[in-house]
Write a protein that holds these residues in place. Structure first.
Motif, PDB file in Angstrom:
ATOM      1  N   LYS A 335       0.838  -1.194   0.000  1.00 34.63           N
ATOM      2  CA  LYS A 335       0.000   0.000   0.000  1.00 34.63           C
ATOM      3  C   LYS A 335       0.872   1.243   0.000  1.00 34.63           C
ATOM      4  N   SER A 336       0.449   2.212  -0.770  1.00 33.69           N
ATOM      5  CA  SER A 336       1.156   3.481  -0.845  1.00 33.69           C
ATOM      6  C   SER A 336       0.140   4.618  -0.752  1.00 33.69           C
ATOM      7  N   GLU A 337       0.403   5.582   0.107  1.00 34.50           N
ATOM      8  CA  GLU A 337      -0.498   6.726   0.225  1.00 34.50           C
ATOM      9  C   GLU A 337       0.311   8.009   0.313  1.00 34.50           C
ATOM     10  N   SER A 338      -0.213   9.048  -0.298  1.00 38.77           N
ATOM     11  CA  SER A 338       0.467  10.342  -0.347  1.00 38.77           C
ATOM     12  C   SER A 338      -0.523  11.443  -0.020  1.00 38.77           C
ATOM     13  N   TYR A 339      -0.051  12.420   0.735  1.00 35.90           N
ATOM     14  CA  TYR A 339      -0.881  13.540   1.156  1.00 35.90           C
ATOM     15  C   TYR A 339      -0.190  14.829   0.732  1.00 35.90           C
ATOM     16  N   ILE A 340      -0.891  15.602  -0.083  1.00 35.38           N
ATOM     17  CA  ILE A 340      -0.314  16.805  -0.686  1.00 35.38           C
ATOM     18  C   ILE A 340      -0.806  18.025   0.073  1.00 35.38           C
ATOM     19  N   THR A 341       0.110  18.874   0.471  1.00 40.31           N
ATOM     20  CA  THR A 341      -0.217  20.101   1.203  1.00 40.31           C
ATOM     21  C   THR A 341       0.555  21.277   0.620  1.00 40.31           C
TER      22      THR A 341
END
Length: 789
Positions: A335-341
């Motif tokens: 699983k890979s997750e990315s959060y852009i801010t």
């Protein structure tokens, strides 16, 4: 006193209001009943009012408030039964049950499918909403990836397997800063990276590891497979769309539309659903997966938000899942997750240096990562994640993960590490008609011994020609990427006559084609460097040849069968806008949309370094490929060479023959019906064309052969035959023509439920002046193979 009483009353009523508000506030998660996996972008409608509702995030979580008049919520998700829940029955976790029957396209519309109008508007506005069309932007990204084993029968687990079942095998985090400038310039810097079990990892999780950064390109690449984007021109002719639900916001409407390839479609398609917001008809959320069943399940999810007058990715998640590996009841899950801010468009002019290297590691990326990473996380690590770091760090230190990482990196480069040295894999074994079985060994210094220098040698023996071959090399590296190199080498080897490699190095695959050979003693020195998209190499070479076949060359009024060439040369490779990154200490290049030019010029230096002949030699090569969204991928190569002055047969253009019993596989950019060294030319032009249709022309639910058509044309001329004696030299002045058809994946079978091995076949036909009288002699059959998931 009145003021104090008033203040107390205000505080009392405020506290009561807060208590009521807290009682009316809900935080819930929507999951799948069987798998317990979260359902991203599930719809929660309050009181059956589509104007009052929320959508879950990538973790299936949502928060909402209910007032006194609200009596229920309705939870729905594409492909699942809708659930109506009374207010007093709302729980923290709500499970939905998947529909048991997959419905075909049975919906009939009197006019146009209403979903098509929405999709067409989204396609029309894709240039406005596409992040790649923003002049310049920057953002911060927190990436987290986990790799885990999934055991269905825990009763039979050993203590070691119980640890693997209760912890992640690998957990990785990175904090990156991403910049983009239109058109097509990207720069990403890894500020911090942490990988369980490794103190100094040479790799980092990225938002684009499995899927693209956004969902607006005509082709969506998921794990190196190109799928037709449902939000692309003409997609309504390929996909079936259906409006599943509608949500109304204050000023905008969100349409929830499912998609899947139309029945009997022959293209790599996706299925899933997309949320289209009427504010610019932009993608608000999307969930997609391959439409065909595979041994590896792939899921991608993206969430966008409207900020700075632009829709921009906010969360990106990918998952790769294998079930029942080895038929032993356990699976793997990545699983890979990315959060852009911090999305911003006010980037100071020329503040970011965009180069062909699109990803760099900060020098301090791994220092204090355990403490520093907390600054970038979107949420604190849970107990399992913290325990996994602790466990795998201790195991990694005990089992020396750093060594095995370096070992894998070397193997990927064709090297077997031995402490501070390595053995080159390509020196160990080959087989060809001239040498028979060839066994060899080499030993070179590794960068663990010296980072700035590589020194080593090799030896090999051919059991058919009964001859020892040997050589050695010295490389001096002037930069950490090893792209500025000063080299020197010596070799005695059996080589092709007519090899057109710039420094006349025998490639590994050519070792299998060797039928007619020269023994060559070569001494060379070279310097190479890179200037953005341009790679330059300067070479000085002495090449002494001894043909091992009946041949003599007229030199200085004598017939000779040995001769020496000394030459100076320059080679350039120009790949405009070619980009690359470094992961696992490997340079990974991205295919450029522009043609790639390779050109070399060599000058024969008579009377210098014992050189016998003066000449000039030019070689030009152009490579180009283009992936058509609906037609497949086309590859082109054009080669042209010319020699000014007379030179021996050993250095003429021989023609790229690719037919040999030792190598029964399809070879790209060669004539698959031509035997090696069939021709000799001092002027030549070759043209190679191939088009891979994939499964677009024919496929069934279980059988998906991939069709590729090829065409090769060569024409050349030998201007002076009188200086060659002993063999009959033939040029290609009449033109050599070859057409072929390759069907890949004729047979495809699963290996341990982990991947597919595909075996195919190709048929190539030679026609024209150089063909045989009997058509069967002009047909050559070859094999093809590939690995897929």
């Amino acid at each position: 006193m009145r003021k104090i009483t008033t203040l107390v009353l205000i505080l009392f009523f405020v506290s009561i209001f807060n208590i009521q508000a807290q009682d009316s506030h809900y935080s819930i998660q929507i999951i799948d009943t069987k798998s317990t996996e979260p359902l991203p972008f599930a719809t929660i409608v309050i009181n059956k009012n589509p104007r009052k509702g929320v959508v879950t995030d990538l973790n299936g979580k949502a928060e909402f408030d209910l007032n006194e008049a609200d009596s229920c919520i309705q939870v729905s998700y594409v492909g699942y039964y809708t659930k109506l829940i009374r207010r007093d029955k709302i729980e923290d976790v709500i499970a939905l049950e998947a529909l048991q029957i997959a419905l075909d396209e049975v919906v009939v519309y009197a006019r146009e499918n209403p979903a098509h109008r929405i999709i067409k508007n989204a396609v029309t506005n894709r240039k406005i909403n596409n992040p790649d069309k923003i002049p310049e932007y920057g953002c911060n990204i927190y990436n987290k990836a986990t790799y885990n084993y999934d055991f269905s029968n825990r009763d039979t687990l050993t203590k070691t397997l119980e640890l693997l079942a209760d912890n992640y095998v690998i957990i990785m985090e990175s904090a990156t800063e991403r910049f983009y400038k239109s058109p097509g310039k990207t720069f990403e810097r890894i500020k911090k990276v942490r990988v369980s079990g490794f103190k100094d990892p040479s790799f980092a999780p990225l938002s684009t590891d499995i899927q693209p950064f956004h969902f607006y390109k005509p082709l969506i690449e998921i794990f190196d497979i190109s799928y037709l984007n449902p939000i692309s021109l003409g997609s309504h002719n390929k996909y079936f769309f259906l409006i599943e639900d509608t949500l109304y916001n204050e000023a905008d409407t969100t349409f929830i539309i499912s998609f899947k390839p139309k029945r009997n479609s022959n293209f790599e398609g996706l299925k899933g659903f997309v949320h289209i917001n009427t504010n610019g008809f932009a993608i608000e959320n999307v969930v997609a997966m391959p439409a065909d069943d595979r041994v590896m399940e792939m899921h991608v999810q993206q969430k966008y938000e409207y900020v700075n007058d632009q829709w921009f990715p906010k969360e990106v998640r990918s998952e790769l899942r294998w079930k029942n590996l080895y038929n032993m009841g356990f699976g793997m899950d990545f699983k890979s997750e990315s959060y852009i801010t911090d999305f911003r468009i006010d980037i100071p002019k020329d503040s970011v240096k965009y180069t062909e290297e699109v990803l760099v590691f900060d020098k301090l990326a791994t220092q204090n990562a355990e403490l520093e990473m907390s600054k970038y996380r979107n949420a604190e690590l849970n107990l399992k994640e913290r325990n996994s770091y602790h466990l795998m760090d201790s195991i990694g230190e005990a089992e020396n993960f750093e060594y095995w990482l370096r070992f894998s990196e070397k193997i990927a480069k064709g090297k077997i590490p031995v402490k501070k040295f390595y053995i080159p894999l390509d020196k160990i074994y080959t087989y060809n008609d001239f040498e028979g079985t060839r066994i060899g060994m080499g030993l070179y210094t590794d960068d663990k011994l010296l980072r700035w220098m590589e020194l080593g040698g090799w030896g090999a023996y051919g059991f058919k020609d009964k001859e020892w071959k040997y050589g050695g090399n010295l490389n001096l590296y002037f930069d950490r990427k090893q792209e500025t190199i000063l080299s020197a080498g010596y070799a005695y080897d059996a080589v092709f006559p007519g090899n057109e490699d710039f420094a006349r190095k025998k490639s590994y695959i050519e070792g299998y084609f060797l039928e007619q050979a020269d023994y060559a003693t070569k001494i060379n020195a070279s310097f190479e460097t890179r200037i953005r998209y341009l790679q330059l190499k300067f070479n000085l070479l002495q090449d002494e040849r001894s043909p091992q076949y009946n041949y003599q060359y007229w030199l200085n009024n004598n017939w000779v069968n040995e001769y020496t060439l000394s030459e100076a040369g320059v080679q350039l490779r120009f790949a405009f806008k070619e980009k690359y990154l470094w992961q696992f200490k490997q340079k990974i290049a991205f295919e450029t949309k522009w043609p790639v030019l390779t050109m070399s010029y060599k000058k024969g230096l008579g009377d210098f370094l014992e050189g016998d002949i003066t000449y000039d030699k030019l070689w030009i090569q152009i490579d180009y490929s283009h992936h058509f969204a609906r037609l497949g991928e086309t590859e082109l190569r054009i080669e042209a060479g010319k020699i000014w002055g007379d030179i021996p047969y050993s250095f003429l253009f021989s023609g790229a023959g690719g037919w040999n019993g030792s190598m029964p596989f399809v070879v790209k950019n060669r004539f698959n019906t031509m035997s090696p060294n069939s021709f000799a030319n001092d002027e030549i032009v070759n043209f190679y064309f191939s088009h891979d249709f994939g499964t677009r022309l024919f496929s069934t639910s279980k059988w998906k052969p991939k069709l590729m058509l090829t065409q090769a044309i060569g024409i050349g001329e030998l201007s002076n035959r009188s200086i060659h004696q002993g063999i009959d030299l033939t040029d290609m002045n009449k033109g050599y023509y070859e057409s072929g058809m390759v069907i890949n994946d004729l047979v495809r079978f699963s290996v341990f439920n982990f991947c597919y091995i595909g075996v195919g076949a190709g048929a190539f036909y030679n026609y024209g002046y150089y063909s045989f009288d009997t058509w069967t002699n002009n047909v050559k059959l070859k094999l093809s193979g590939n690995i897929s998931f």
